[in-house]
Design a protein around this motif. Structure first.
Motif, short mmCIF file in Angstrom:
data_model
loop_
_atom_site.label_atom_id
_atom_site.label_comp_id
_atom_site.label_asym_id
_atom_site.label_seq_id
_atom_site.Cartn_x
_atom_site.Cartn_y
_atom_site.Cartn_z
N ASN A 107 5.14 0.47 -4.53
CA ASN A 107 3.94 -0.06 -3.92
C ASN A 107 3.06 -0.65 -5.02
N ILE A 108 2.93 -1.96 -4.97
CA ILE A 108 2.11 -2.69 -5.94
C ILE A 108 1.22 -3.63 -5.14
N THR A 109 -0.06 -3.46 -5.26
CA THR A 109 -1.00 -4.35 -4.59
C THR A 109 -1.48 -5.41 -5.56
N ASN A 110 -1.78 -6.58 -5.06
CA ASN A 110 -2.26 -7.65 -5.94
C ASN A 110 -3.77 -7.63 -6.10
N GLY A 111 -4.44 -6.72 -5.45
CA GLY A 111 -5.88 -6.58 -5.61
C GLY A 111 -6.72 -7.56 -4.81
N VAL A 112 -6.12 -8.42 -4.02
CA VAL A 112 -6.88 -9.36 -3.21
C VAL A 112 -7.35 -8.67 -1.95
N ASN A 113 -8.62 -8.82 -1.63
CA ASN A 113 -9.11 -8.28 -0.36
C ASN A 113 -9.70 -9.42 0.46
N HIS A 114 -9.92 -9.14 1.70
CA HIS A 114 -10.36 -10.19 2.62
C HIS A 114 -11.70 -10.80 2.23
N ALA B 282 0.85 -1.19 0.00
CA ALA B 282 0.00 0.00 0.00
C ALA B 282 0.88 1.24 0.00
N GLN B 283 0.41 2.30 -0.61
CA GLN B 283 1.17 3.54 -0.69
C GLN B 283 1.55 4.07 0.69
N VAL B 284 0.64 3.96 1.64
CA VAL B 284 0.92 4.46 2.99
C VAL B 284 2.06 3.66 3.63
N HIS B 285 2.11 2.36 3.38
CA HIS B 285 3.17 1.53 3.95
C HIS B 285 4.51 1.82 3.27
N THR B 286 4.48 2.01 1.97
CA THR B 286 5.71 2.36 1.26
C THR B 286 6.25 3.68 1.79
N GLY B 287 5.37 4.62 2.07
CA GLY B 287 5.79 5.90 2.64
C GLY B 287 6.49 5.72 3.98
N LEU B 288 5.96 4.84 4.82
CA LEU B 288 6.60 4.57 6.11
C LEU B 288 7.99 3.97 5.94
N LEU B 289 8.10 3.06 4.99
CA LEU B 289 9.41 2.45 4.72
C LEU B 289 10.42 3.50 4.29
N CYS B 290 10.00 4.37 3.39
CA CYS B 290 10.91 5.37 2.81
C CYS B 290 11.25 6.50 3.78
N LYS B 291 10.31 6.90 4.60
CA LYS B 291 10.52 8.06 5.47
C LYS B 291 11.10 7.72 6.82
N SER B 292 10.89 6.47 7.28
CA SER B 292 11.37 6.17 8.62
C SER B 292 12.13 4.85 8.72
N LEU B 293 11.48 3.75 8.47
CA LEU B 293 12.10 2.44 8.73
C LEU B 293 13.39 2.21 7.95
N PHE B 294 13.36 2.52 6.66
CA PHE B 294 14.52 2.25 5.80
C PHE B 294 14.93 3.50 5.02
N ARG B 295 14.90 4.63 5.69
CA ARG B 295 15.19 5.91 5.04
C ARG B 295 16.56 5.92 4.37
N ASP B 296 17.58 5.41 5.06
CA ASP B 296 18.93 5.42 4.49
C ASP B 296 18.98 4.61 3.19
N PHE B 297 18.32 3.47 3.18
CA PHE B 297 18.29 2.64 1.98
C PHE B 297 17.53 3.34 0.87
#
Length: 95
Positions: free
Chosen positions: A57-64, A32-47
């Motif tokens: 961010n690529i979703t496979n379109g499957v929902n619950h 999800a775009q929001v999760h990719t943002g978290l990865l880029c801005k905080s968790l793995f910012r240096d990378f």
């Protein structure tokens, strides 16, 4: 550089598997775009700063709901009976 190390610098020494995966992969999918943002801005910012092209961010379109209908028809039937409708499979508001 220490923040990007694949080996934990303090004791006990451990391999940072997420760092190893980022270094060894072609893409890092936050799904999800929001999760990719978290990865880029905080968790793995240096990378991200070193390899911004890896982070996508690529979703496979499957929902619950669709998953439940396919994976567990018996449970889907119980849900439909309890709700009194089959609409929940296409409308989240139905749940």
């Amino acid at each position: 550089v220490a923040r990007m190390s694949i080996i934990e610098e303090s004791e006990p020494k451990m391999v940072k598997m997420a760092h190893l995966a980022i270094i060894g992969c072609h893409k890092v999918n936050g799904v999800a775009q929001v999760h990719t943002g978290l990865l880029c801005k905080s968790l793995f910012r240096d990378f991200y700063e070193m390899w911004p092209e890896k982070f996508v961010n690529i979703t496979n379109g499957v929902n619950h709901r669709r998953w439940m209908l396919q994976a567990n028809p018996a449970m889907s039937a119980v849900i439909s009976k309890w709700l009194g409708t089959h609409d929940w499979g296409h409308d989240l508001g139905g749940l």
